[in-house]
Design a protein around this motif. Sequence first.
Motif, PDB file in Angstrom:
ATOM      1  N   ARG A  33      38.684   6.094  75.751  1.00 12.58           N
ATOM      2  CA  ARG A  33      39.413   5.363  74.707  1.00 12.58           C
ATOM      3  C   ARG A  33      38.492   5.044  73.525  1.00 12.58           C
ATOM      4  NH1 ARG A  33      42.813   0.534  76.821  1.00 12.58           N
ATOM      5  NH2 ARG A  33      43.351   0.552  74.625  1.00 12.58           N
ATOM      6  N   VAL A  34      37.239   4.734  73.810  1.00 12.83           N
ATOM      7  CA  VAL A  34      36.277   4.480  72.734  1.00 12.83           C
ATOM      8  C   VAL A  34      36.053   5.769  71.943  1.00 12.83           C
ATOM      9  CG1 VAL A  34      33.886   3.826  72.190  1.00 12.83           C
ATOM     10  CG2 VAL A  34      35.176   2.557  73.933  1.00 12.83           C
ATOM     11  N   THR A  39      36.889   8.914  66.923  1.00 15.75           N
ATOM     12  CA  THR A  39      37.157  10.233  66.352  1.00 15.75           C
ATOM     13  C   THR A  39      38.561  10.376  65.770  1.00 15.75           C
ATOM     14  OG1 THR A  39      37.792  11.085  68.522  1.00 15.75           O
ATOM     15  CG2 THR A  39      35.494  11.423  67.829  1.00 15.75           C
ATOM     16  N   GLU A  40      39.573   9.890  66.467  1.00 17.65           N
ATOM     17  CA  GLU A  40      40.946  10.066  65.991  1.00 17.65           C
ATOM     18  C   GLU A  40      41.462   8.869  65.200  1.00 17.65           C
ATOM     19  OE1 GLU A  40      43.544  11.414  69.094  1.00 17.65           O
ATOM     20  OE2 GLU A  40      42.247  13.107  69.580  1.00 17.65           O
ATOM     21  N   GLY A  47      31.143  10.045  60.791  1.00 19.72           N
ATOM     22  CA  GLY A  47      30.903   9.455  59.488  1.00 19.72           C
ATOM     23  C   GLY A  47      29.913   8.305  59.513  1.00 19.72           C
ATOM     24  N   TYR A  48      29.507   7.869  60.722  1.00 18.98           N
ATOM     25  CA  TYR A  48      28.528   6.780  60.816  1.00 18.98           C
ATOM     26  C   TYR A  48      27.449   7.061  61.863  1.00 18.98           C
ATOM     27  CZ  TYR A  48      26.287   2.304  61.153  1.00 18.98           C
ATOM     28  OH  TYR A  48      25.318   1.327  61.156  1.00 18.98           O
ATOM     29  N   ARG A  75      36.049  -1.832  59.710  1.00 25.47           N
ATOM     30  CA  ARG A  75      37.027  -0.761  59.471  1.00 25.47           C
ATOM     31  C   ARG A  75      38.351  -0.998  60.185  1.00 25.47           C
ATOM     32  NH1 ARG A  75      33.153   4.633  59.417  1.00 25.47           N
ATOM     33  NH2 ARG A  75      31.566   3.741  58.066  1.00 25.47           N
ATOM     34  N   GLY A  76      38.458  -2.122  60.878  1.00 27.74           N
ATOM     35  CA  GLY A  76      39.710  -2.445  61.576  1.00 27.74           C
ATOM     36  C   GLY A  76      40.021  -1.518  62.733  1.00 27.74           C
ATOM     37  N   VAL A  77      38.994  -1.051  63.408  1.00 28.27           N
ATOM     38  CA  VAL A  77      39.169  -0.113  64.518  1.00 28.27           C
ATOM     39  C   VAL A  77      39.181  -0.874  65.834  1.00 28.27           C
ATOM     40  CG1 VAL A  77      38.168   1.857  65.744  1.00 28.27           C
ATOM     41  CG2 VAL A  77      38.028   1.731  63.246  1.00 28.27           C
ATOM     42  N   GLU A  78      40.234  -0.677  66.607  1.00 24.16           N
ATOM     43  CA  GLU A  78      40.333  -1.292  67.918  1.00 24.16           C
ATOM     44  C   GLU A  78      40.438  -0.214  68.985  1.00 24.16           C
ATOM     45  OE1 GLU A  78      43.510  -4.094  68.003  1.00 24.16           O
ATOM     46  OE2 GLU A  78      42.729  -5.231  66.296  1.00 24.16           O
TER      47      GLU A  78
END
Length: 79
Positions: A33-34, A39-40, A47-48, A75-78
Amino acid sequence: MMKYENIKNPNELEFAVFCIENVAKKLGADAARVYLAFTEKSDILYGYIVPEYEVLHTQSREYIVDDILDVMKERGVEV
């Protein structure tokens, strides 16, 4: 402008796996999931993590994980 880089060698690949597994452990989440979040759902992996490999891999595990968690938050990534 964001720089995107592919993984160029076994050291970068090992580091990418290290980052994914350690962020997953810290979040109590599944590593798959991480990976999908990096990636998706975002460009965090290519990019980092990969472009910053030269700097990041010299840091402690705690620093690296906390840094990536900060990037996820920005980046608001969960997961």
